[in-house]
Motif scaffolding. Structure first.
Motif, PDB file in Angstrom:
ATOM      1  N   UNK C  98       0.975  -1.225   0.150  1.00 43.70           N
ATOM      2  CA  UNK C  98      -0.067  -0.095  -0.054  1.00 43.70           C
ATOM      3  C   UNK C  98       1.019   1.344   0.074  1.00 43.70           C
ATOM      4  N   UNK C  99       0.701   2.342  -0.948  1.00 41.03           N
ATOM      5  CA  UNK C  99       1.380   3.570  -1.140  1.00 41.03           C
ATOM      6  C   UNK C  99       0.431   4.517  -0.507  1.00 41.03           C
ATOM      7  N   UNK C 100       0.772   5.596  -0.065  1.00 45.33           N
ATOM      8  CA  UNK C 100       0.080   6.977   0.081  1.00 45.33           C
ATOM      9  C   UNK C 100       1.075   8.082  -0.219  1.00 45.33           C
ATOM     10  N   UNK C 101       0.369   9.228  -0.370  1.00 48.09           N
ATOM     11  CA  UNK C 101       1.033  10.337  -0.920  1.00 48.09           C
ATOM     12  C   UNK C 101       2.130  10.928   0.082  1.00 48.09           C
ATOM     13  N   UNK C 102       3.316  11.183  -0.636  1.00 44.70           N
ATOM     14  CA  UNK C 102       4.688  11.400   0.357  1.00 44.70           C
ATOM     15  C   UNK C 102       4.299  12.046   1.544  1.00 44.70           C
ATOM     16  N   UNK C 103       5.088  11.911   2.766  1.00 37.01           N
ATOM     17  CA  UNK C 103       4.848  12.837   3.759  1.00 37.01           C
ATOM     18  C   UNK C 103       6.322  12.457   4.685  1.00 37.01           C
ATOM     19  N   UNK C 104       6.915  13.589   4.793  1.00 34.35           N
ATOM     20  CA  UNK C 104       8.212  13.527   5.091  1.00 34.35           C
ATOM     21  C   UNK C 104       8.375  12.705   6.525  1.00 34.35           C
ATOM     22  N   UNK C 105       7.690  13.326   7.664  1.00 31.68           N
ATOM     23  CA  UNK C 105       7.775  12.511   8.880  1.00 31.68           C
ATOM     24  C   UNK C 105       7.427  11.101   8.789  1.00 31.68           C
ATOM     25  N   UNK C 106       6.485  10.675   7.933  1.00 28.04           N
ATOM     26  CA  UNK C 106       6.139   9.148   8.034  1.00 28.04           C
ATOM     27  C   UNK C 106       7.154   8.318   7.387  1.00 28.04           C
ATOM     28  N   UNK C 135      -2.251   2.403  -5.094  1.00 28.08           N
ATOM     29  CA  UNK C 135      -1.541   3.585  -5.211  1.00 28.08           C
ATOM     30  C   UNK C 135      -2.724   4.690  -5.399  1.00 28.08           C
ATOM     31  N   UNK C 193       5.097   9.725  -3.849  1.00 28.53           N
ATOM     32  CA  UNK C 193       4.512   8.627  -3.013  1.00 28.53           C
ATOM     33  C   UNK C 193       5.492   8.197  -2.082  1.00 28.53           C
ATOM     34  N   UNK C 194       5.015   7.079  -1.417  1.00 32.40           N
ATOM     35  CA  UNK C 194       5.789   6.272  -0.224  1.00 32.40           C
ATOM     36  C   UNK C 194       4.998   5.003   0.035  1.00 32.40           C
TER      37      UNK C 194
END
Lengths: 280, 280, 280, 280, 280, 280
Positions: C98-106, C135, C193-194
């Motif tokens: 499972x991917x999510x929109x990128x977010x620096x902290x996570x 995605x 993404x991440x």
């Protein structure tokens, strides 16, 4: 009876009830005024329709949806259109018209045989009717506008629904009709579209509407109720109202959802029986 | 005659002509073989249809489009569907079916009176027919599949078009039928859709199709030709073929576009007269 | 057995069977060769999987769909993605990411704890696995590309599915893996993404895929089969094959659809019993 | 050099390499033939362009993407259009045209001053040029068709790109030009659109293209390379090729991804140095 | 004059006229007050513009649309954007700006030569101007926000239109400017977009807008009027007003649509002549 | 402090400030009342939250966005959903729930282990919480309705956000909760969807939301603030308020934008220092 308040005080913008008001009403069993059948319609309705429409003004859409769904109609809610008057409830009977992309040969044949169907449908509209236009989502051309709407209004019509566009939108907004559409448009029917069928089953926002269906509209969409089951589902919805009033009453007193919804716990069912007795 | 080669050498993947081949053919006035009416259809067609369909196999779609447009039908090309066999040309006659979102009451009434219309339409199909399904863009459910298609094929049918989905897609691909659709789907008609009307005007990808229309399909879409004008527009398109052949001939010799297209210059018009004489 | 021919003669472009060939095959009960488990997979599969996958290579997708649907799973077909190799059947087991929109902290937290999940999933892939990437329809960034795919191939993987995009598309096309995606993309995972979850239930084209599900892909989509029912539904589908073969046999002889489909008439049921005996 | 094979053996449909072939090639350091500049273009290119285009034929798109991205151009890949010839690589230089919705007054003024820009752009095209049409996603009308394309081909043009539609699609497919578009269409430019600007920056699928940009197209999209950095990014991409060849070599021998990608482990970096020496 | 009432009583939410009020007004020939040019604009307009804009405040959009269409401009209505203030009419003159996806090289060159065009356009705005931003539908980044809008307001500007997004939406709502957009957005122009052209023809919601065009906006969209024909079409629309007033008068008395619309019957034409005399 | 007025005078429809009022306020340094934390929430918040939420009620969303973006979170604004109450600001803390398309086996397992997560999340909600439902854009079925919302309200909840639909929309509108959704719907969760994960990172309108994030909503969307940086970004936003007040002050006096924005000129910086002193 405990119901949606924003729909009652017509003309009021977003009226946000403070929590204390909710609790107070729950305690006092206040019955706020209900949405009303518009005056230009009510006077023209048959007694049967006035009673039926009146009952539909006293229940929540989701309660009726549950009853329609239980009857074997799971796909009965149109939520792809925009209500021009978000705080107006619409209750009426479907009169349908089907449009197709314009085509010279068919148009010539049809228009020689009959008036354009937007004119014909408003001319023939009965009190309580809603004109329902299948337009395949086309918004580069309107299906009709203010003149048709004025005639519809004078005949006791309730509203207009298009899987497409209407023109004269500010005038439509000023009239006592509810309007559902995808977008507005200035361009007329021709040369993009033409009306081809009258009083046939149509496709509106992924739902089939049949002439004579009862339409129940709120700001989030339109519930389509087959005429044959409307009496039955309205009775069921009316029965739901009292139980939900009790459930909200408990919730507003701060009790746990788990014992209240979707089903009352055994203890709460007993309290409900007492509550009903007390109200009689 | 100078035409699209990729459609001729059936089964060949992307065959990219080197420029020298183009020039050589232009010089030699080569006439590559044309697309053919499929064998299982040709034998069953009436002589008139065999001649008409045969002419349509000899012209470019855009030439016919120009003639149809000039007759007052600007909105006659469907380009929202995907051709399952991009290198197959389809020429056939529309037999239409209209679907609506499923609804228990109407479905019961209709299916009691008649077989499902996908079955009926293939059973009644005439040689050269194309089944055309209005489905409002619905792709969560197929309108029909391989069994209908097999019966259609046996009866001399040419193809199937859906503003929706077909199932059994690999089998459809293996049959000598052309297929146009939005997507494929495994799920059958029920419980999402139902067939409601047969041989009525329908909406396909923003274009009206009337029973009896001649459909001319290429990989980029389907041209809808009203039956009454088909003889006329085909003759006009055939006349266009020779002039375009001459225009390409000049272009392949490196002459400037400005004197050739969209209109021949005065000097080139004279050369064209000579060219036509030489060819006779 | 009578099945899709275009999938058999791999590498062949649109092979259009003339009607005579169909009739001939029906008469001769020809058994064309079936789609095969790719060689680099077959050798690595467990005996149980080789048998299961082999059976799935012998049935039509719609037959299995019917059995899965009958078990209570109506929403099991993904038809919103494009197969990179339309003539390849895919049979494999889901391994999900499972991917999510990128977010620096996570991202920082997750990538400190584990390799990126596209790497990890290919590194841990078992023979017969399909990597399945949720995605959210994002195609401005690829979920993974050729390096992951190469490792997956070496480990006996079967394919990759993304509700999003892959990069290195021509290389993916050259590998013996089936690929489903919305579009291709050149841009890598970061910074759009991440990867966040591994081997959890995911949403692909409106269908839930659970790790261990059996995926059965054709050019028009992917059937998702819960692992617990796969043996049962395959057996049912195999039983369907013989009856459909007989039904096509009748249709190709020109008999009416009405006596054949969806149900055999009484008379035809008797002929079917004889047909089955004759074949034994 | 180890590269995409499906693009090499032109005209071949989906050629699926068995794993053994991959391993064999990796072992033998086989250099399969590369995609070629089309013959009608190569002969007309300047020596500098022939060298530049030739280098771009020897690298993978994603390697160049990485270098362009690193130069500060993250939004340089167009993936919303469809390549008419999925197995053809396109390398060329952008010549841009901008279209707007038709408007009588502006059209009259523009067309009095200059030929329609689709004609003008093909007439003025230089060897290696790609015509790039901004059309705002409009597909109800084509921007141009086979005549323009023929003139472009004769002048040594490489392809055409439209954020919209082309007509004469089967003829375009038969020509040695690559084509990118949203859909095909039969209808001509007028009366829906008009050409308004020539050789200005344009918007194509969410990416800005400037006249003179180098376009590098594969089946999944088009990489837009600013002219000023093209020499630099090509050199960087060529340097990447050798390392990726070694990485695939290791992967095909079954080694773990973790020590290979995205970075070589210390041990593998040493092996890589030896590998490079051995190849010299 | 008989016109849209909801636009008159500004600030009033949906004011639904009872039918009796309509009839009463028709009988009394009531002239409700008209929408007004905003005070901060009116004082700064030239006398000519004040007269022109004033006339446009007295007619219905659809009447003007009909006249513009009749002049040969069928595609002149933008209905894909949302009006932030649905009960405000907008009349102004287009000042256009074109945005493209960001690109480092072009941005550096453009921004070295001139201020960002959102700043420049508001700084140079003339009384009665509307800033019109072509942004290709991009809503991941705003084209401008409250500071630009404040400067525009101070200079006598009327509104802002974007085929994209604005930021600071609650502040824009509080200002006496009309706003049309696809969505709101918090993110600024950079790094997604850049402004590239000023006072050039632009594409907004499928319609071409040219600098100097007169824009007439209602809640359902914006009518684009070429400057050269605006005087003519306004006069035609004013002439329409009186006839429509009479037509509504008849309809509200309950007469049949068929004798009234789209054309008055012979008998009603005579009554209309008398009606006009009586009014003088 | 100079801020958005329409959000202050709750319940007022579009209140359009005349320019003179703006200038007057700028001159007088008027401080209009600010948006307030709803009464049913404020009383229940911890002192720390009351202070934090109170600060967020005093700044503009775009000022906070700038600070969040500067911290390395460029993709933090959700603008794909509709706010049910466009004039209500929402400040709260995310409590997340993830939905997937329904599937019998997984649903049975999950619902045996725990209540449906819409019930659980409202039952466990803390004062200041916002329920955030990932639903993949699904609007054929609601994620929850008025009963959940009533329990949430009683527990001091602030609002509900769905990348999907809610039911009972008129009742939700009447409650003192802010609501963001794609559309409304009458149909309940089952049989289309199911809740699967609680308090995990979710995807909402292309933005990742993590449990505990601070959500700041206006009519045009929701800013997602990571909890760890919220104190810092609020302080930065408060510092911005004063400078922007001064900038508007200058603009309203008719000074040129170029010396004011985006940066104050040297001369204006000195005036700003004096302005700040004068205010103290």
């Amino acid at each position: 009876m405990f119901r949606t308040f924003s729909t009652i005080i017509l003309g009021s913008p977003l009226w946000l009830l403070p929590l204390s008001a909710w609790a107070q009403m729950a305690a006092a069993d206040l019955n706020p005024p209900e949405p009303q059948i518009p005056a230009h319609v009510a006077g023209k309705l048959s007694p049967q329709d006035r009673e039926l429409f009146g009952k539909l003004m006293r229940v929540e859409l989701e309660s009726v949806w549950a009853a329609v769904n239980a009857e074997g109609y799971p796909n009965c809610f149109i939520n792809e259109l925009t209500a021009l008057k978000p705080h107006e409830r619409m209750v009426g009977r479907a009169r349908t018209i089907r449009y197709l992309p314009n085509r010279k040969d068919l148009r010539a044949k049809l228009y020689a045989a009959s008036p354009q169907l937007n004119y014909k449908s408003s001319e023939e509209a009965q009190p309580g009717d809603v004109l329902v236009f299948e337009a395949g989502g086309e918004t580069r051309s309107a299906v009709t506008g203010n003149v048709t709407a004025t005639r519809l209004m004078v005949r006791g019509g309730v509203g207009m629904v298009a899987d497409g566009a209407f023109r004269d939108v500010p005038m439509l907004e000023a009239m006592p009709l509810q309007i559902y559409m995808r977008r507005g448009q200035a361009a007329g029917v021709s040369p993009i579209q033409m009306s081809v069928d009258y009083q046939v089953p149509v496709r509106i926002g992924g739902v089939t509407v049949i002439p004579g269906d009862i339409l129940f509209g709120e700001r989030h969409g339109i519930l389509v109720i087959p005429a044959e089951i409307v009496e039955k589902v309205v009775e069921q919805a009316l029965a739901t109202v009292e139980r939900e009033e009790f459930q909200r009453h408990l919730l507003l007193q701060g009790e746990s959802l788990y014992d209240i919804y979707p089903k009352l716990s055994e203890a709460n069912r007993k309290r409900y029986e007492e509550y009903k007795k007390r109200k009689q």
